[in-house]
Design an enzyme around this catalytic site. Structure first.
Site, PDB file in Angstrom:
ATOM      1  N   GLU A   3      19.025  49.909 -24.631  1.00 22.86           N
ATOM      2  CA  GLU A   3      20.082  50.915 -24.515  1.00 22.86           C
ATOM      3  C   GLU A   3      19.531  52.339 -24.622  1.00 22.86           C
ATOM      4  OE1 GLU A   3      22.801  50.348 -23.259  1.00 22.86           O
ATOM      5  OE2 GLU A   3      22.910  48.182 -23.486  1.00 22.86           O
ATOM      6  N   THR A   9      19.777  56.761 -17.236  1.00 18.58           N
ATOM      7  CA  THR A   9      18.722  56.281 -16.338  1.00 18.58           C
ATOM      8  C   THR A   9      19.188  55.001 -15.652  1.00 18.58           C
ATOM      9  OG1 THR A   9      17.169  57.144 -17.959  1.00 18.58           O
ATOM     10  CG2 THR A   9      16.245  55.741 -16.253  1.00 18.58           C
ATOM     11  N   GLY A  47      11.491  59.954 -18.016  1.00 14.37           N
ATOM     12  CA  GLY A  47      12.326  61.146 -18.155  1.00 14.37           C
ATOM     13  C   GLY A  47      13.075  61.197 -19.477  1.00 14.37           C
ATOM     14  N   TYR A  86      28.071  56.222 -26.394  1.00  9.39           N
ATOM     15  CA  TYR A  86      27.792  55.161 -25.424  1.00  9.39           C
ATOM     16  C   TYR A  86      26.869  54.099 -26.031  1.00  9.39           C
ATOM     17  CZ  TYR A  86      25.549  52.555 -21.788  1.00  9.39           C
ATOM     18  OH  TYR A  86      25.053  51.511 -21.067  1.00  9.39           O
ATOM     19  N   ASP A 104      30.321  53.389 -19.191  1.00 11.07           N
ATOM     20  CA  ASP A 104      29.181  53.755 -18.340  1.00 11.07           C
ATOM     21  C   ASP A 104      29.730  54.221 -16.991  1.00 11.07           C
ATOM     22  OD1 ASP A 104      29.936  51.479 -16.993  1.00 11.07           O
ATOM     23  OD2 ASP A 104      27.975  50.500 -17.084  1.00 11.07           O
ATOM     24  N   CYS A 165      38.961  45.638  -3.044  1.00 12.37           N
ATOM     25  CA  CYS A 165      40.205  45.590  -3.811  1.00 12.37           C
ATOM     26  C   CYS A 165      40.917  44.241  -3.673  1.00 12.37           C
ATOM     27  CB  CYS A 165      41.143  46.722  -3.397  1.00 12.37           C
ATOM     28  SG  CYS A 165      40.390  48.341  -3.656  1.00 12.37           S
TER      29      CYS A 165
HETATM   30 FE1  SF4 Z   1      38.727  49.317  -8.012  1.00 14.57          FE
HETATM   31 FE2  SF4 Z   1      40.187  48.430  -6.008  1.00 14.57          FE
HETATM   32 FE3  SF4 Z   1      40.233  47.182  -8.339  1.00 14.57          FE
HETATM   33 FE4  SF4 Z   1      41.339  49.544  -8.094  1.00 14.57          FE
HETATM   34  S1  SF4 Z   1      41.961  47.665  -7.078  1.00 14.57           S
HETATM   35  S2  SF4 Z   1      40.063  48.888  -9.756  1.00 14.57           S
HETATM   36  S3  SF4 Z   1      39.972  50.529  -6.671  1.00 14.57           S
HETATM   37  S4  SF4 Z   1      38.484  47.364  -6.958  1.00 14.57           S
END
Ligand code: SF4
Length: 321
Positions: A3, A9, A47, A86, A104, A165
């Site tokens: 981590e 990075t 870095g 984080y 993240d 989606c």
């Molecule tokens: Fe991402 Fe699409 Fe799911 Fe919305 S519906 S969280 S845009 S993958």
């Protein structure tokens, strides 16, 4: 350890270093006992070098305060040097299944689409909002799996371009998807141009194939890392004048030759460096508090940042790559 390596990075960059770093320092004891120069050398090329010091100090704290065992409470973890929100969330959740959110880059993208956040994702207000949202979503049962799933969703389904989606479990709840604008979120407003620092560097080698390096000051950018003899300059057209001053200290009649210029971008500034070479035909006796003659083949034993390697390559020392 992973981590700390992963802070700001990319995973593919870290993978190249992980095995070596872990092989050299496989336990908190091994790391705590290591010489700071060896830790910086192992970190070379990654870095954000301050992290190497933080991790080294964290290992010492773990050894002296916690008998060499990484502490399991959020309070003790947060007290380790270099542990921000984080890293605390990542270690507490991944290692100990504690209910802490992780935010993240992948999670930020998912959440900003879920809520259709149209403000700059890098602003502190948006960051606060995202942390609150991540916290509110976190289930009390098995937060580790939830965090991992959320990061994986961002990495594999909710990708920056063309998110999948139709495969997403949140497709009915996701505001950006429902409005048909998923790809345009998150909004990133580019920062103003970062300032440029002009520098002149002199790559000096001697007859014994040694290279003259200077250690940078103990605070600030690239603290305690090694670079060729160099200085900041106001005007790049004056670089030869400055380099001649640097070479005077070496008491040589050899003249510096311009090898080229390199540029290197840090987070908040750019270095534009005019790189000169100076080849000494004898074995140099020169010494100073901050400088060290290093056999070119031994560069891996020192903390040498990427910008130094760029300068050396520009000077034709390709063995340093
Ligand atoms: Fe991402 Fe699409 Fe799911 Fe919305 S519906 S969280 S845009 S993958």
């Amino acid at each position: 350890m992973s981590e700390y390596l992963l802070q700001q990075t990319r995973v593919d960059t870290v993978l190249k270093h992980w095995q070596r770093f872990h092989g050299l320092f496989p336990t908190p004891f091994a790391l705590a006992q290591a010489d700071a120069e060896d830790v910086r050398a192992a970190w070379s090329g990654l870095g954000y070098y301050r992290r190497a010091g933080y991790l080294h100090h964290a290992a010492k704290q773990i050894v002296f305060k916690h008998s060499g065992v990484v502490p399991k409470t959020a309070e003790d973890l947060a007290a380790l040097p270099g542990v921000g929100r984080y890293t605390l969330g990542a270690v507490a959740s991944h290692a100990f299944n504690l209910p802490f959110p992780i935010l993240d880059g992948n999670v930020m993208r998912v959440l900003s689409r879920l809520d259709h956040i149209t403000e700059n994702i890098q602003s502190s207000t948006t960051q606060k909002r995202l942390w609150l949202r991540a916290e509110a979503l976190l289930p009390s049962h098995n937060p580790r799996d939830f965090n991992q799933a959320l990061m994986d969703l961002g990495a594999t389904v909710c990708s920056p371009k063309k998110p999948l989606c139709h495969l997403c479990p949140w497709q009915h709840d996701c505001r950006a998807h429902r409005r048909g604008v998923a790809e345009s979120v998150p909004i990133r407003i580019r920062k103003n141009k970062v300032p440029t620092t002009f520098r002149a560097a002199l790559v000096v080698t001697d007859k014994n194939d040694r290279l003259l390096l200077q250690q940078r000051p103990s605070g600030g950018l690239l603290a305690r890392m090694w670079e060729p003899v160099a200085c900041d300059i106001d005007d790049p057209s004056d670089s030869l004048v400055h380099v001649k001053k640097l070479s005077k200290q070496l008491k040589t009649r050899a003249t510096p030759k311009l090898a080229g210029t390199i540029s290197h971008r840090f987070t908040h500034r750019v270095w534009a460096v005019s790189v000169f070479t100076l080849t000494l035909r004898q074995v140099s006796e020169y010494s100073s508090e901050r400088c060290r003659w290093v056999p070119i083949d031994d560069l891996d034993k020192l903390g040498v940042p990427t910008v130094t390697r760029k300068m050396l390559q520009c000077a034709g020392l390709n063995r340093t790559s």
